[in-house]
Design a protein around this motif. Structure first.
Motif, PDB file in Angstrom:
ATOM      1  N   ILE A 116       0.811  -1.225   0.000  1.00  0.00           N
ATOM      2  CA  ILE A 116       0.000   0.000   0.000  1.00  0.00           C
ATOM      3  C   ILE A 116       0.841   1.269   0.000  1.00  0.00           C
ATOM      4  CG2 ILE A 116      -1.982  -1.110   1.088  1.00  0.00           C
ATOM      5  CD1 ILE A 116      -1.074   0.221   3.735  1.00  0.00           C
ATOM      6  N   GLY A 117       2.187   1.111   0.128  1.00  0.00           N
ATOM      7  CA  GLY A 117       3.037   2.290   0.105  1.00  0.00           C
ATOM      8  C   GLY A 117       4.483   1.949   0.329  1.00  0.00           C
ATOM      9  N   THR A 118       5.356   2.924   0.060  1.00  0.00           N
ATOM     10  CA  THR A 118       6.785   2.772   0.320  1.00  0.00           C
ATOM     11  C   THR A 118       7.291   4.053   0.967  1.00  0.00           C
ATOM     12  OG1 THR A 118       7.455   3.644  -1.835  1.00  0.00           O
ATOM     13  CG2 THR A 118       7.075   1.265  -1.698  1.00  0.00           C
ATOM     14  N   ALA A 119       8.460   3.954   1.615  1.00  0.00           N
ATOM     15  CA  ALA A 119       9.078   5.131   2.243  1.00  0.00           C
ATOM     16  C   ALA A 119      10.579   5.017   2.104  1.00  0.00           C
ATOM     17  CB  ALA A 119       8.679   5.228   3.708  1.00  0.00           C
ATOM     18  N   LYS A 120      11.258   6.172   1.950  1.00  0.00           N
ATOM     19  CA  LYS A 120      12.698   6.169   1.667  1.00  0.00           C
ATOM     20  C   LYS A 120      13.569   6.272   2.909  1.00  0.00           C
ATOM     21  CE  LYS A 120      12.925  11.157   0.539  1.00  0.00           C
ATOM     22  NZ  LYS A 120      11.488  11.438   0.657  1.00  0.00           N
ATOM     23  N   ASN A 121      12.975   6.515   4.065  1.00  0.00           N
ATOM     24  CA  ASN A 121      13.738   6.524   5.320  1.00  0.00           C
ATOM     25  C   ASN A 121      12.768   6.339   6.487  1.00  0.00           C
ATOM     26  OD1 ASN A 121      12.701   9.188   6.144  1.00  0.00           O
ATOM     27  ND2 ASN A 121      14.058  10.015   4.561  1.00  0.00           N
ATOM     28  N   GLY A 122      13.348   6.214   7.704  1.00  0.00           N
ATOM     29  CA  GLY A 122      12.511   5.944   8.862  1.00  0.00           C
ATOM     30  C   GLY A 122      11.516   7.050   9.176  1.00  0.00           C
ATOM     31  N   LYS A 123      11.934   8.294   9.019  1.00  0.00           N
ATOM     32  CA  LYS A 123      11.046   9.428   9.314  1.00  0.00           C
ATOM     33  C   LYS A 123       9.813   9.388   8.413  1.00  0.00           C
ATOM     34  CE  LYS A 123      11.098  14.498   9.703  1.00  0.00           C
ATOM     35  NZ  LYS A 123       9.980  14.739   8.756  1.00  0.00           N
ATOM     36  N   GLU A 124      10.050   9.205   7.119  1.00  0.00           N
ATOM     37  CA  GLU A 124       8.924   9.125   6.189  1.00  0.00           C
ATOM     38  C   GLU A 124       8.092   7.871   6.465  1.00  0.00           C
ATOM     39  OE1 GLU A 124       8.657   8.190   1.531  1.00  0.00           O
ATOM     40  OE2 GLU A 124       9.578  10.159   1.954  1.00  0.00           O
TER      41      GLU A 124
ATOM     42  N   LEU B 189      11.322  -3.361   6.890  1.00  0.00           N
ATOM     43  CA  LEU B 189      12.156  -2.231   7.309  1.00  0.00           C
ATOM     44  C   LEU B 189      13.628  -2.545   7.104  1.00  0.00           C
ATOM     45  CD1 LEU B 189      12.425   0.531   8.781  1.00  0.00           C
ATOM     46  CD2 LEU B 189      12.257  -0.723  10.950  1.00  0.00           C
ATOM     47  N   ASP B 190      14.301  -1.709   6.323  1.00  0.00           N
ATOM     48  CA  ASP B 190      15.745  -1.827   6.137  1.00  0.00           C
ATOM     49  C   ASP B 190      16.446  -1.349   7.407  1.00  0.00           C
ATOM     50  OD1 ASP B 190      18.185  -2.241   4.874  1.00  0.00           O
ATOM     51  OD2 ASP B 190      18.204  -0.257   3.961  1.00  0.00           O
ATOM     52  N   ILE B 191      17.512  -2.017   7.806  1.00  0.00           N
ATOM     53  CA  ILE B 191      18.219  -1.616   9.028  1.00  0.00           C
ATOM     54  C   ILE B 191      19.107  -0.401   8.777  1.00  0.00           C
ATOM     55  CG2 ILE B 191      20.123  -2.300  10.553  1.00  0.00           C
ATOM     56  CD1 ILE B 191      18.816  -4.896  11.025  1.00  0.00           C
ATOM     57  N   GLU B 192      19.794  -0.372   7.631  1.00  0.00           N
ATOM     58  CA  GLU B 192      20.777   0.691   7.374  1.00  0.00           C
ATOM     59  C   GLU B 192      20.155   1.773   6.484  1.00  0.00           C
ATOM     60  OE1 GLU B 192      23.966  -1.468   5.639  1.00  0.00           O
ATOM     61  OE2 GLU B 192      24.185  -2.795   7.367  1.00  0.00           O
ATOM     62  N   MET B 193      19.805   2.924   7.110  1.00  0.00           N
ATOM     63  CA  MET B 193      19.170   4.024   6.380  1.00  0.00           C
ATOM     64  C   MET B 193      19.640   5.368   6.931  1.00  0.00           C
ATOM     65  SD  MET B 193      15.175   2.874   6.005  1.00  0.00           S
ATOM     66  CE  MET B 193      14.932   2.923   7.782  1.00  0.00           C
ATOM     67  N   PRO B 194      19.630   6.411   6.108  1.00  0.00           N
ATOM     68  CA  PRO B 194      19.944   7.756   6.598  1.00  0.00           C
ATOM     69  C   PRO B 194      18.730   8.372   7.301  1.00  0.00           C
ATOM     70  CG  PRO B 194      19.396   7.848   4.280  1.00  0.00           C
ATOM     71  CD  PRO B 194      19.356   6.391   4.664  1.00  0.00           C
ATOM     72  N   VAL B 195      18.923   9.572   7.869  1.00  0.00           N
ATOM     73  CA  VAL B 195      17.879  10.367   8.543  1.00  0.00           C
ATOM     74  C   VAL B 195      17.428   9.705   9.842  1.00  0.00           C
ATOM     75  CG1 VAL B 195      15.657  11.554   8.368  1.00  0.00           C
ATOM     76  CG2 VAL B 195      17.100  11.279   6.322  1.00  0.00           C
ATOM     77  N   LEU B 196      16.824   8.510   9.733  1.00  0.00           N
ATOM     78  CA  LEU B 196      16.418   7.747  10.922  1.00  0.00           C
ATOM     79  C   LEU B 196      16.655   6.284  10.589  1.00  0.00           C
ATOM     80  CD1 LEU B 196      15.075   8.256  13.729  1.00  0.00           C
ATOM     81  CD2 LEU B 196      12.887   7.724  12.641  1.00  0.00           C
TER      82      LEU B 196
END
Length: 350
Positions: free
Chosen positions: A32-40, A55-62
């Protein structure tokens, strides 16, 4: 049954597309959706209310670990981590399971895995299992305090003359479960513990190290031809079957990379069946949370050939009731216990 609504969080647009496409191959899943980092990702969870999050473990921002803790605090639901098999990736994966992640999928070749299709079946199966276990996710992030205790049956007097062995088999939900019960064993435990946790190579070492830090007893990966000591918990290395054999009055660990047993290596059945060849020991064999039926056949062999007691984790405290349910239905279980009762029952039995 309604389709499982999934949100995919990954900092790589390429990986978001690949993971989404794999999941959409199942008629039971809707991305139903995607997000490019934890905050989003947090914002999308609040907006879209997915059933399951990858959820990817290694991401920028959060990063993934921080994102997971916010999800479990504010929007508790099943989260499946995607991680690399590097040492740091494995360590963070084990931490994520302690923080409440439902399970994890290792990326076959690092952060950008062109061969992610190799884990398609596993990913789909875990997403579907996560939806079924959704109501239990809240338990994953909490310490279990106390459950009502049952009266224990008096044990046969001949048990006192036999040395004891403890064997534990688990799969989905197992790492967080082990982190609750292994620290309950006392430093002077007069028995070794053998543990099979379904995990790929690289991750069991990080699990053993984390459990060792948390526990009174020593916890380590089993090593080939290692002599067995009381008060030590041996975890089968990912990718290897672990057996226990007796030579000249001592017990030794034996590892091999023989064929998978019903899809698993390490296999609970392989461990339990090896213990069924030890005549002068009593074994307390525990089957904890997990998908499938691994352990049932091995426990049956233990009960037929030796002085063995079977314990299964209760349905209400199992994240996935498959493995315990299989053993219970096969009539090879003596006790069905809530999670936090199990270490105390084991100590009573030995």
């Amino acid at each position: 049954m309604s389709r499982v609504k999934v949100l995919v969080i990954d900092d790589s647009a390429f990986m978001r597309k690949l993971i989404s496409d794999l999941l959409l191959e199942s008629p039971s899943i809707d991305v139903i959706g995607t997000a490019k980092n934890g905050k989003e990702g947090i914002e999308k969870i609040a907006e879209l209310d997915p059933d399951v999050v990858t959820l990817d473990i290694e991401m920028p921002v959060l990063n993934g670990l921080d994102t997971l803790q916010i999800i479990m605090d504010k929007f508790p639901r099943p989260v499946i981590m995607l991680s690399s098999s590097t040492k740091e990736g494995a360590e963070n994966t084990i931490k994520s399971l302690a923080f409440g992640a439902f399970d994890f999928i290792p990326k076959p070749s690092g952060s950008i895995s062109l061969d992610i299709f190799k884990v398609k079946e596993e990913l789909i199966a875990k997403v579907l299992a996560a939806k079924r276990a959704k109501e239990k996710v809240q338990m994953l992030k909490k310490e279990i305090d106390t459950f009502p205790r049952k009266e224990m049956m008096k044990e046969k007097s001949h048990r006192q003359r036999k040395k004891s062995l403890i064997a534990i088999g688990t799969s989905t939900g197992g790492p967080s479960t082990l982190q609750k019960i292994v620290p309950c064993f006392p430093k002077n435990l007069n028995s070794p513990i053998f543990i099979v946790q379904h995990m790929p190579p690289g991750f069991t070492k990080s699990l053993a190290e984390r459990l060792n830090e948390m526990s009174n007893i020593e916890v380590k990966e089993g090593e080939h031809q290692e002599i067995v000591r009381n008060g030590v918990a041996y975890i089968a290395p990912g990718g290897s079957h672990m057996k226990v054999i007796e030579k000249q009055g001592n017990l030794f660990i034996e590892l091999d990379q023989s064929e998978k047993k019903r899809g698993h290596r390490p296999s609970v059945d392989v461990l339990f069946e090896s213990l069924s060849n030890l005549k002068y020991y009593q074994t307390i064999a525990c089957i904890l949370t997990g998908m499938g039926s691994d352990g049932t056949k091995g426990l049956k062999a233990l009960k037929e050939r030796t002085d063995a007691t079977g314990i299964a984790q209760s349905e209400k405290t199992s994240i996935i009731f498959g493995m315990p349910k299989s053993a219970i239905q096969a009539n090879v279980v003596d006790y069905v216990e809530d999670l936090m009762e199990i270490p105390y029952l084991i100590q009573k039995l030995i």
